[in-house]
Write an enzyme that holds these catalytic residues in place. Structure first.
Site, PDB file in Angstrom:
ATOM      1  N   ARG A   1       0.841  -1.191   0.000  1.00  0.00           N
ATOM      2  CA  ARG A   1       0.000   0.000   0.000  1.00  0.00           C
ATOM      3  C   ARG A   1       0.881   1.247   0.000  1.00  0.00           C
ATOM      4  O   ARG A   1       1.723   1.431   0.875  1.00  0.00           O
ATOM      5  CB  ARG A   1      -0.910   0.001   1.227  1.00  0.00           C
ATOM      6  CG  ARG A   1      -1.982   1.080   1.207  1.00  0.00           C
ATOM      7  CD  ARG A   1      -2.946   0.904   2.364  1.00  0.00           C
ATOM      8  NE  ARG A   1      -3.621  -0.363   2.271  1.00  0.00           N
ATOM      9  CZ  ARG A   1      -4.681  -0.607   1.508  1.00  0.00           C
ATOM     10  NH1 ARG A   1      -5.168   0.352   0.735  1.00  0.00           N
ATOM     11  NH2 ARG A   1      -5.240  -1.790   1.487  1.00  0.00           N
TER      12      ARG A   1
ATOM     13  N   ASP B   1       1.741 -13.142   9.873  1.00  0.00           N
ATOM     14  CA  ASP B   1       2.597 -13.298  11.046  1.00  0.00           C
ATOM     15  C   ASP B   1       2.371 -14.636  11.725  1.00  0.00           C
ATOM     16  O   ASP B   1       3.317 -15.295  12.164  1.00  0.00           O
ATOM     17  CB  ASP B   1       2.330 -12.168  12.049  1.00  0.00           C
ATOM     18  CG  ASP B   1       2.983 -10.856  11.646  1.00  0.00           C
ATOM     19  OD1 ASP B   1       3.883 -10.898  10.778  1.00  0.00           O
ATOM     20  OD2 ASP B   1       2.597  -9.814  12.186  1.00  0.00           O
TER      21      ASP B   1
ATOM     22  N   ASP C   1      -3.050 -11.120  12.588  1.00  0.00           N
ATOM     23  CA  ASP C   1      -2.359 -11.029  11.303  1.00  0.00           C
ATOM     24  C   ASP C   1      -2.041 -12.433  10.815  1.00  0.00           C
ATOM     25  O   ASP C   1      -1.198 -13.125  11.389  1.00  0.00           O
ATOM     26  CB  ASP C   1      -1.064 -10.222  11.469  1.00  0.00           C
ATOM     27  CG  ASP C   1      -0.383  -9.938  10.132  1.00  0.00           C
ATOM     28  OD1 ASP C   1      -0.007 -10.908   9.457  1.00  0.00           O
ATOM     29  OD2 ASP C   1      -0.230  -8.756   9.781  1.00  0.00           O
TER      30      ASP C   1
ATOM     31  N   THR D   1      -0.741   7.664  -1.180  1.00  0.00           N
ATOM     32  CA  THR D   1      -2.052   7.543  -1.841  1.00  0.00           C
ATOM     33  C   THR D   1      -2.940   6.503  -1.178  1.00  0.00           C
ATOM     34  O   THR D   1      -4.153   6.482  -1.398  1.00  0.00           O
ATOM     35  CB  THR D   1      -1.870   7.149  -3.313  1.00  0.00           C
ATOM     36  OG1 THR D   1      -1.329   5.823  -3.390  1.00  0.00           O
ATOM     37  CG2 THR D   1      -0.923   8.109  -4.019  1.00  0.00           C
TER      38      THR D   1
END
Length: 211
Positions: free
Chosen positions: A106, A205, A202, A110
């Site tokens: 990402r 992870d 996550d 933006t």
């Protein structure tokens, strides 16, 4: 939300394994194994509509006409890195499947997904595609992955996630209404940090032991 293009797999075996997957005390080894097992069970349903053709087979008794999957069959594309945890589970069910990989990050300014890696089978245009990611959260990366793959094929694309948030499902259905989503659970919402609630943390992870 387009319920026609959403399948929530409530099979008891999937739901039992998902409960263990959510538990914060489940270690990385067991977590990886469970992700693969759930992916195998989900793949069974996600491939239900693969096209078949007749083939003649000689049994020990006589010759007969049976069914086999027709055409170039199937490709799976895990989104790096967590999607890798689902690949071996699908190999167990479909050993001949071709595997592509797509990596996204990402952009901090933006906030849009940017493709940093994309390697797909050379015959991707002839194959049905299933994109893999254990978590469908905001849907930004998933929608971007579909965009990138759609540039290379007009065949059917499906998305397989173990846990989905309503926000992610809505995003895909708005941008790609033809993509069928398969998930094992539709959770409540996203929290302020973009994590699925109740979720499982996550996934990357927990799969690779990097938390």
């Amino acid at each position: 939300m387009n319920m026609e293009n959403l399948t929530i797999l409530d099979h008891p075996l999937i739901q039992h394994k998902l409960s263990i997957l959510r538990d914060k005390h489940t270690g990385a080894k067991q977590f990886r194994e469970l992700v693969g097992e759930i992916a195998t069970l989900m793949c069974y349903e996600a491939t239900r509509d693969l096209p078949l053709e007749d083939v003649e087979v000689e049994t020990p008794i006589t010759r007969t006409v049976c069914k086999q999957i027709s055409g170039k069959k199937l490709a799976i594309v895990p989104i790096l890195r967590a999607g890798l945890g689902m690949v071996d589970g699908i190999y167990q069910l479909v050993p001949s499947v071709k595997v592509g990989h797509i990596g996204l990050y990402r952009d901090p300014e933006t906030l849009q997904p940017v493709e940093y890696y994309c390697k797909l089978p050379s015959d991707i245009k002839d194959r049905e595609v299933i994109i893999l990611d254990p978590m469908l959260a905001t849907g930004g990366s998933a929608a971007a992955a579909i965009d990138f793959i759609r540039k290379r094929t007009d065949r059917s694309i499906k998305f397989m996630a173990i846990i989905a948030a309503p926000e992610g499902v809505k995003k895909i259905h708005e941008k790609h209404p033809d993509v069928h989503i398969y998930c094992a659970a539709m959770d409540e919402k996203l929290n302020d940090h973009g994590y699925i609630v109740p979720g499982l943390g996550d996934a990357g992870d927990r799969i690779f032991g990097t938390k």
